[in-house]
Scaffold this active site. Structure first.
Site, PDB file in Angstrom:
ATOM      1  N   LYS A 287      47.439  44.491  38.383  1.00  0.00           N
ATOM      2  CA  LYS A 287      47.589  44.135  39.801  1.00  0.00           C
ATOM      3  C   LYS A 287      48.461  42.898  40.005  1.00  0.00           C
ATOM      4  CE  LYS A 287      43.575  43.593  41.857  1.00  0.00           C
ATOM      5  NZ  LYS A 287      43.274  42.424  41.275  1.00  0.00           N
TER       6      LYS A 287
ATOM      7  N   THR B  97      50.565  41.562  37.871  1.00  0.00           N
ATOM      8  CA  THR B  97      51.902  41.892  37.379  1.00  0.00           C
ATOM      9  C   THR B  97      52.694  42.634  38.450  1.00  0.00           C
ATOM     10  OG1 THR B  97      51.039  42.020  35.128  1.00  0.00           O
ATOM     11  CG2 THR B  97      53.159  43.072  35.537  1.00  0.00           C
TER      12      THR B  97
ATOM     13  N   ARG C  27      45.969  33.786  43.609  1.00  0.00           N
ATOM     14  CA  ARG C  27      44.873  32.890  43.260  1.00  0.00           C
ATOM     15  C   ARG C  27      45.138  32.207  41.920  1.00  0.00           C
ATOM     16  NH1 ARG C  27      40.225  36.783  42.625  1.00  0.00           N
ATOM     17  NH2 ARG C  27      41.982  38.059  41.968  1.00  0.00           N
TER      18      ARG C  27
ATOM     19  N   LYS D 267      38.448  38.863  30.333  1.00  0.00           N
ATOM     20  CA  LYS D 267      39.378  39.481  31.287  1.00  0.00           C
ATOM     21  C   LYS D 267      40.806  38.982  31.102  1.00  0.00           C
ATOM     22  CE  LYS D 267      40.307  39.900  36.246  1.00  0.00           C
ATOM     23  NZ  LYS D 267      41.565  39.122  36.247  1.00  0.00           N
TER      24      LYS D 267
ATOM     25  N   ALA E  85      36.266  38.041  43.441  1.00  0.00           N
ATOM     26  CA  ALA E  85      36.049  39.035  44.491  1.00  0.00           C
ATOM     27  C   ALA E  85      34.739  39.791  44.332  1.00  0.00           C
ATOM     28  CB  ALA E  85      37.209  40.028  44.525  1.00  0.00           C
TER      29      ALA E  85
ATOM     30  N   PHE F 275      39.969  42.281  42.075  1.00  0.00           N
ATOM     31  CA  PHE F 275      39.303  43.509  41.635  1.00  0.00           C
ATOM     32  C   PHE F 275      39.769  44.707  42.459  1.00  0.00           C
ATOM     33  CE2 PHE F 275      36.064  40.405  39.931  1.00  0.00           C
ATOM     34  CZ  PHE F 275      36.425  40.591  38.609  1.00  0.00           C
TER      35      PHE F 275
ATOM     36  N   PHE G  33      53.009  53.701  31.360  1.00  0.00           N
ATOM     37  CA  PHE G  33      52.850  53.436  29.930  1.00  0.00           C
ATOM     38  C   PHE G  33      53.636  54.492  29.152  1.00  0.00           C
ATOM     39  CE2 PHE G  33      49.529  50.831  31.516  1.00  0.00           C
ATOM     40  CZ  PHE G  33      49.146  49.950  30.514  1.00  0.00           C
TER      41      PHE G  33
ATOM     42  N   TRP H 254      56.405  45.329  34.232  1.00  0.00           N
ATOM     43  CA  TRP H 254      55.970  44.632  33.019  1.00  0.00           C
ATOM     44  C   TRP H 254      57.108  44.598  32.009  1.00  0.00           C
ATOM     45  CZ3 TRP H 254      55.658  44.898  27.823  1.00  0.00           C
ATOM     46  CH2 TRP H 254      54.787  44.006  27.170  1.00  0.00           C
TER      47      TRP H 254
END
Length: 555
Positions: free
Chosen positions: A70, A72, A93, A104, A272, A300, A381, A409
């Site tokens: 998210k 990224t 944030r 995480k 969140a 999240f 991916f 990415w």
């Protein structure tokens, strides 16, 4: 393949003064924190008269061990817009040290879509979280000191609601007994710690519109109830002025940059799942005055971060998002379909079909429930097959939402060109932004509206304690507050093992508490905790620093 930190350390960031200039910030408002970080004096908002830019929210499916990307996507989208000649800014944030050293990870993006300086942002940054923890714990100390010194406010020591805070995953501190008694050591009582990002002080900092507003909100914090069941506040303890003094610099938004030199505000960091999960309102407002496009993120999945962004932050500030990006991956959707992490690389259309309802439910929430245009950003991916990509595209188009492949990415802004083009189109579309409930509804009805309309639960079950708390909070005048649901991030339900799009469940609310300074009611569901613990193998074991001060192992 380079790691995130290796990519970040190989970059040559511009001086932050140049980034401020690019953002249109007068140098008189820029407070340098070295060469690559700055605080921006919030009084600049008094002199910015330009109309607000377009606000784009990036959210996601329910998170999985496979990862979604998210942050990224947020960074890469802003860089992609900048490449197209658009005046774009980022608002994110700050990461908490708990996840950084836990499991995480950080919150600075990844690959070639990161904000810099990555190590600073993921560690101490500009000291905001330390200031928030100090203000929180000053208030806790003043509560216990007041009791020790005679308890003129008649505080019931069994109804103290204010906890201490530390920005670390430390389950040992969830429940403690403090004070050894006697003349010198304080009154013995049960206490506990929240992680700093779950502190009401964090929420207040992120929702405050000025230093005056900050101080007033701090004063409204309810720390305990007296023996007549009346609330005792930080203002009653005369603590709010000193707390505001500790936070006066933390209130100023932090300016950094992306790998491609796009200005980025990284400020505030509530979780969140146990708080409202959005960066500071001050940073968002500043970005909207400076940019034509502001890309922000809610924590999240959309059931948590996006719902709170709409129902709490946007309602409070009068913000109207122009479009929403819902981030997903083929791998994560197969995980929701019941496939273990070690088997996600193989094509499995049946598992993907089983996991797709999670994404589609989020799509349906954003579009019909909240009335906003949306696009699905699919982080690609190498193991994704054409058949899998086609299936996701087909199912989303059946719901009237486009799917765009994102390769930010690997390629930075260049990999987000298609997503940027779709956002440029979407923000001009008509929308009918609305909330999932009305503030005037009774407290229990608001909770039920979130549970049934956003989580798609059959209903809500309040514990006997929660029902009593709902009645008391309504009597005390807090019934018109919005609701901040504290719920597992892994599922639409309050059971983290129910993946995909579960049905036939109820949401159990075991506790309600008012965050009177932040301005919302927190509903604790299931087994959610406000102090996480470290995993069996914490990320901290892999992080090190060499003799030259270079950090290794930070993702």
């Amino acid at each position: 393949m380079l790691t995130d930190i290796e990519i970040a350390q190989a970059a040559t960031p511009e001086h932050i003064a140049k980034i401020a200039q690019r953002a249109g910030i007068d140098p008189s408002y820029v407070e340098l924190y070295g060469n690559h970080k700055a605080k921006i004096d919030y009084t600049i908002l008094d002199n910015l008269t330009a109309p607000d830019g377009k606000l784009v929210l990036v959210t996601a499916i329910n998170p999985t061990a496979a990862g979604e990307g998210k942050t990224t996507t947020t960074v890469g989208l802003a860089d992609a817009l900048a490449r197209l000649g658009k005046n774009a800014l980022v608002a994110l944030r700050e990461p908490s040290l708990g996840p950084v050293f836990g499991v995480k990870g950080g919150a600075a993006g990844g690959g070639y879509a990161q904000v810099l300086p990555m190590e600073d942002i993921n560690l101490h940054f500009t000291g905001d979280f330390h200031a928030i923890g100090a203000a929180n714990n000053l208030l806790a100390a003043m509560v216990d000191n007041h009791i020790h010194q005679g308890n003129d406010l008649d505080i019931n020591i069994h109804r103290i609601t204010w906890k201490r805070a530390v920005d670390m995953n430390d389950r040992q501190l969830r429940s403690i007994v403090c004070g050894l008694g006697g003349k010198a050591n304080g009154v013995p009582r049960e206490d506990g710690f929240d992680i700093t990002v779950a502190s009401e002080v964090m929420a207040i900092l992120c929702l405050a519109g000025s230093i005056t507003d900050l101080k007033e909100r701090l004063g409204r914090i309810i720390v305990a109830y007296n023996r007549s069941s009346q609330p005792v506040t930080a203002a009653d303890l005369k603590a709010h002025g000193a707390m505001a003094a500790l936070l006066k610099d933390a209130l100023k938004p932090n300016l950094v940059q992306t790998l491609e030199g796009t200005p980025a505000f990284v400020h505030g960091g509530p979780f969140a799942n146990i708080a409202h999960g959005c960066n500071s309102l001050m940073a968002t407002r500043l970005a909207l005055k400076l940019g034509d496009y502001v890309i922000t993120e809610a924590g999240f999945g959309a059931d948590l971060g996006a719902e709170k962004f709409f129902d709490i932050t946007c309602r409070l500030a009068g913000l109207k998002p122009a479009a929403v990006v819902i981030v997903a991956t083929v791998r994560a959707l197969k995980n929701h379909g019941g496939i273990s992490k070690d088997k996600l690389g193989a094509e499995n259309l049946a598992a993907l079909e089983a996991g797709l309802p999670n994404l589609l439910r989020h799509v349906e929430n954003i579009t019909p429930v909240f009335g906003l245009p949306a696009v699905v950003a699919l982080n690609r991916f190498p193991t994704d097959t054409e058949a899998e990509l086609a299936l996701i595209d087909q199912r989303c188009r059946e719901r009237g939402v486009n799917v765009v492949l994102s390769e930010v990415w690997e390629k930075g802004g260049a990999g987000g060109a298609a997503l940027a083009q779709e956002i440029i189109r979407l923000v001009e579309q008509p929308s009918n932004f609305t909330y999932s409930y009305e503030l005037s509804a009774p407290l229990e009805e608001k909770i039920e509206a979130i549970a049934t309309r956003v989580y798609h639960a059959d209903g809500v079950e309040l514990s006997a304690v929660a029902r009593q708390q709902a009645q008391l909070l309504t009597q005390l005048g807090f019934g018109d507050y919005p609701v901040c649901m504290a719920k597992t991030q892994y599922s639409f339900s309050d059971d983290p093992t129910l993946l995909g799009a579960p049905t036939g469940f109820t949401i159990t609310v075991r506790n309600l508490k008012v965050s009177a300074g932040a301005g919302f009611i927190v509903a604790l569901t299931g087994d959610i905790m406000t102090m996480p613990g470290l995993p069996r193998v914490p990320s901290a074991e892999k992080i090190d620093v060499d003799a030259n001060g270079k950090i290794h192992g930070l993702f």
